[in-house]
Design a protein around this motif. Sequence first.
Motif, PDB file in Angstrom:
ATOM      1  N   LEU A 171       0.794  -1.147  -0.065  1.00  0.00           N
ATOM      2  CA  LEU A 171       0.050   0.107  -0.106  1.00  0.00           C
ATOM      3  C   LEU A 171       0.801   1.230  -0.065  1.00  0.00           C
ATOM      4  O   LEU A 171       0.547   2.133  -0.492  1.00  0.00           O
ATOM      5  N   TYR A 172       2.076   1.261   0.553  1.00  0.00           N
ATOM      6  CA  TYR A 172       2.883   2.358   0.520  1.00  0.00           C
ATOM      7  C   TYR A 172       3.312   2.648  -0.682  1.00  0.00           C
ATOM      8  O   TYR A 172       3.086   3.732  -1.365  1.00  0.00           O
ATOM      9  N   SER A 173       3.860   1.675  -1.565  1.00  0.00           N
ATOM     10  CA  SER A 173       4.339   1.767  -2.893  1.00  0.00           C
ATOM     11  C   SER A 173       3.063   2.219  -3.833  1.00  0.00           C
ATOM     12  O   SER A 173       3.144   3.200  -4.904  1.00  0.00           O
ATOM     13  N   PHE A 174       1.918   1.530  -3.551  1.00  0.00           N
ATOM     14  CA  PHE A 174       0.634   2.032  -4.380  1.00  0.00           C
ATOM     15  C   PHE A 174       0.221   3.586  -4.057  1.00  0.00           C
ATOM     16  O   PHE A 174      -0.137   4.062  -4.914  1.00  0.00           O
ATOM     17  N   LEU A 175       0.328   4.022  -2.720  1.00  0.00           N
ATOM     18  CA  LEU A 175       0.100   5.368  -2.654  1.00  0.00           C
ATOM     19  C   LEU A 175       1.049   6.331  -3.246  1.00  0.00           C
ATOM     20  O   LEU A 175       0.671   7.205  -3.833  1.00  0.00           O
ATOM     21  N   VAL A 176       2.412   5.882  -3.244  1.00  0.00           N
ATOM     22  CA  VAL A 176       3.365   6.859  -3.852  1.00  0.00           C
ATOM     23  C   VAL A 176       3.025   6.960  -5.589  1.00  0.00           C
ATOM     24  O   VAL A 176       3.046   7.906  -5.985  1.00  0.00           O
ATOM     25  N   ILE A 177       2.524   5.833  -6.167  1.00  0.00           N
ATOM     26  CA  ILE A 177       2.136   5.952  -7.402  1.00  0.00           C
ATOM     27  C   ILE A 177       0.648   6.480  -7.695  1.00  0.00           C
ATOM     28  O   ILE A 177       0.705   7.185  -8.746  1.00  0.00           O
ATOM     29  N   THR A 178      -0.083   6.188  -6.907  1.00  0.00           N
ATOM     30  CA  THR A 178      -1.319   7.119  -6.959  1.00  0.00           C
ATOM     31  C   THR A 178      -1.382   8.434  -6.533  1.00  0.00           C
ATOM     32  O   THR A 178      -1.883   9.346  -7.583  1.00  0.00           O
ATOM     33  N   ILE A 179      -0.549   8.904  -5.860  1.00  0.00           N
ATOM     34  CA  ILE A 179      -0.348  10.402  -5.774  1.00  0.00           C
ATOM     35  C   ILE A 179       0.465  11.128  -6.906  1.00  0.00           C
ATOM     36  O   ILE A 179      -0.085  12.111  -7.445  1.00  0.00           O
ATOM     37  N   SER A 180       1.352  10.227  -7.412  1.00  0.00           N
ATOM     38  CA  SER A 180       2.028  10.650  -8.687  1.00  0.00           C
ATOM     39  C   SER A 180       0.980  10.859  -9.714  1.00  0.00           C
ATOM     40  O   SER A 180       1.084  11.879 -10.483  1.00  0.00           O
ATOM     41  N   TYR A 181       0.322  10.012 -10.076  1.00  0.00           N
ATOM     42  CA  TYR A 181      -0.792   9.860 -10.918  1.00  0.00           C
ATOM     43  C   TYR A 181      -1.770  10.991 -10.745  1.00  0.00           C
ATOM     44  O   TYR A 181      -2.374  11.415 -11.941  1.00  0.00           O
ATOM     45  N   ILE A 182      -2.210  11.267  -9.744  1.00  0.00           N
ATOM     46  CA  ILE A 182      -3.264  12.355  -9.396  1.00  0.00           C
ATOM     47  C   ILE A 182      -2.542  13.779  -9.889  1.00  0.00           C
ATOM     48  O   ILE A 182      -3.031  14.463 -10.474  1.00  0.00           O
ATOM     49  N   GLN A 183      -1.334  13.785  -9.362  1.00  0.00           N
ATOM     50  CA  GLN A 183      -0.761  15.059  -9.820  1.00  0.00           C
ATOM     51  C   GLN A 183      -0.407  15.319 -11.318  1.00  0.00           C
ATOM     52  O   GLN A 183      -0.395  16.321 -12.130  1.00  0.00           O
ATOM     53  N   ILE A 184      -0.070  14.012 -12.016  1.00  0.00           N
ATOM     54  CA  ILE A 184       0.115  13.883 -13.479  1.00  0.00           C
ATOM     55  C   ILE A 184      -1.493  14.401 -14.159  1.00  0.00           C
ATOM     56  O   ILE A 184      -1.441  15.094 -15.001  1.00  0.00           O
ATOM     57  N   MET A 185      -2.304  13.629 -13.808  1.00  0.00           N
ATOM     58  CA  MET A 185      -3.816  13.913 -14.241  1.00  0.00           C
ATOM     59  C   MET A 185      -4.051  15.489 -14.210  1.00  0.00           C
ATOM     60  O   MET A 185      -4.580  16.065 -14.975  1.00  0.00           O
ATOM     61  N   LYS A 186      -3.788  16.043 -13.133  1.00  0.00           N
ATOM     62  CA  LYS A 186      -3.912  17.597 -12.832  1.00  0.00           C
ATOM     63  C   LYS A 186      -3.315  18.322 -14.035  1.00  0.00           C
ATOM     64  O   LYS A 186      -3.733  19.188 -14.443  1.00  0.00           O
ATOM     65  N   ALA A 187      -1.703  17.936 -14.044  1.00  0.00           N
ATOM     66  CA  ALA A 187      -1.037  18.783 -15.112  1.00  0.00           C
ATOM     67  C   ALA A 187      -1.477  18.312 -16.395  1.00  0.00           C
ATOM     68  O   ALA A 187      -1.576  19.409 -17.358  1.00  0.00           O
ATOM     69  N   VAL A 188      -2.001  17.127 -16.800  1.00  0.00           N
ATOM     70  CA  VAL A 188      -2.404  16.837 -18.101  1.00  0.00           C
ATOM     71  C   VAL A 188      -3.760  17.638 -18.449  1.00  0.00           C
ATOM     72  O   VAL A 188      -3.954  18.147 -19.701  1.00  0.00           O
ATOM     73  N   TYR A 189      -4.666  17.824 -17.451  1.00  0.00           N
ATOM     74  CA  TYR A 189      -5.861  18.309 -17.513  1.00  0.00           C
ATOM     75  C   TYR A 189      -5.790  19.988 -17.939  1.00  0.00           C
ATOM     76  O   TYR A 189      -6.281  20.492 -18.674  1.00  0.00           O
ATOM     77  N   CYS A 190      -4.522  20.313 -17.267  1.00  0.00           N
ATOM     78  CA  CYS A 190      -4.421  21.914 -17.526  1.00  0.00           C
ATOM     79  C   CYS A 190      -3.616  22.313 -18.840  1.00  0.00           C
ATOM     80  O   CYS A 190      -3.612  23.393 -19.219  1.00  0.00           O
ATOM     81  N   LEU A 191      -3.175  21.212 -19.773  1.00  0.00           N
ATOM     82  CA  LEU A 191      -2.658  21.504 -20.796  1.00  0.00           C
ATOM     83  C   LEU A 191      -3.410  22.162 -21.940  1.00  0.00           C
ATOM     84  O   LEU A 191      -4.798  21.582 -21.804  1.00  0.00           O
ATOM     85  N   PRO A 192      -3.225  23.259 -22.674  1.00  0.00           N
ATOM     86  CA  PRO A 192      -4.178  23.946 -23.495  1.00  0.00           C
ATOM     87  C   PRO A 192      -4.700  23.090 -24.703  1.00  0.00           C
ATOM     88  O   PRO A 192      -6.016  23.195 -25.046  1.00  0.00           O
ATOM     89  N   SER A 193      -3.813  22.114 -25.120  1.00  0.00           N
ATOM     90  CA  SER A 193      -4.505  21.433 -26.538  1.00  0.00           C
ATOM     91  C   SER A 193      -4.884  19.932 -26.385  1.00  0.00           C
ATOM     92  O   SER A 193      -4.141  19.387 -25.342  1.00  0.00           O
ATOM     93  N   GLN A 194      -5.567  19.460 -27.008  1.00  0.00           N
ATOM     94  CA  GLN A 194      -6.013  17.856 -26.901  1.00  0.00           C
ATOM     95  C   GLN A 194      -4.891  17.205 -27.414  1.00  0.00           C
ATOM     96  O   GLN A 194      -4.622  16.112 -26.807  1.00  0.00           O
ATOM     97  N   LEU A 195      -4.029  17.628 -28.123  1.00  0.00           N
ATOM     98  CA  LEU A 195      -2.888  16.884 -28.758  1.00  0.00           C
ATOM     99  C   LEU A 195      -1.871  16.732 -27.708  1.00  0.00           C
ATOM    100  O   LEU A 195      -1.245  15.687 -27.422  1.00  0.00           O
TER     101      LEU A 195
END
Length: 315
Positions: A209-233
């Motif tokens: 669960l510790y390793s899964f938590l690290v991965i989950t937090i990383s991907y939450i931040q990634i999803m936020k960053a990807v969502y903020c990108l201006p273009s669909q491409l």
Amino acid sequence: MKSRNQSEAEMFILLGFPSSRQLQTVFFVVFLSLYLLTIAANTLIVGIVTLDRMLKKIPMYIFLSHFSFLEIWYITSTVPKMLVDFMTENDTISYHGCITQVYFFYALGITEFFFLSVMAYDRFLAICHPLRYNTLMTRDLCQKMAAWSWICGFLSSLILIVPSSRLLFCGPRIIDHFFCDFIPLLHISCNQTSATDIIYYSFAWIIILYSFLVITISYIQIMKAVYCLPSQLGRSKAFSTCVSHLTVVLTFYSTIIFMYIRPSTKCMLDVDKVVSIFYAVVIPLLNPIVYTLRNRDVQAAMKKNLSCLAIILCK
């Protein structure tokens, strides 16, 4: 002390997959093919990353080469013994051989958790901090993270060796599995205690669960960053670099969580053996396929190096 020495001197019988001789031969051919394909595919990735001047400088591919090298040994910790058992009547394993297999299987499996975590962190830095990525994820830091993943995995597995080595076996020493695993050993032990269960499952919860938590937090931040990108491409291009890793994470963690984060009294040995085949045999083969099929850099490097090799051989 005498009873302990006697229990350690005994051989265990690995029950495996009881069936007719003809079916055993079929199993042998199938699993040998899977094993050889896994070794070849992962060795190819290690070789491509090592030989290609560009890939071996990029942290993502440095981690990938370590991960592929890990998968070679992970599948080797269980399958060769199973293949021998399919083709011979010698389906026994010594006490020390069994404990050794438990140690290396868990050491390599735990190391895989650490590598999946650092690979997620690497993707987080690459997508969330692209301008500072080369400064934050230096080659030196990358090598240190890879080294610590190996060290922590092999040191953590020692925690399981203590309760494993203290188990006593008074009755039939038949392990209903195709390799020595801690849970089947608990089932045939005559001194199984709640304390042993607590140690084992606390360890499993912390590591998984510790390793899964690290991965989950990383991907939450990634999803936020990807969502903020201006273009669909731009969004699809950024997320495509994570798809392979995310696929491996979901398949590996789903089977491991099913197997190891539950009380030993709720284990269904027949079902567990089938699930074990998936994460011990199928996933190590699936990983290089997932990474190479979706990765243009690896595909380009593979074509280039194989072409060079073909030219050299033709000469």
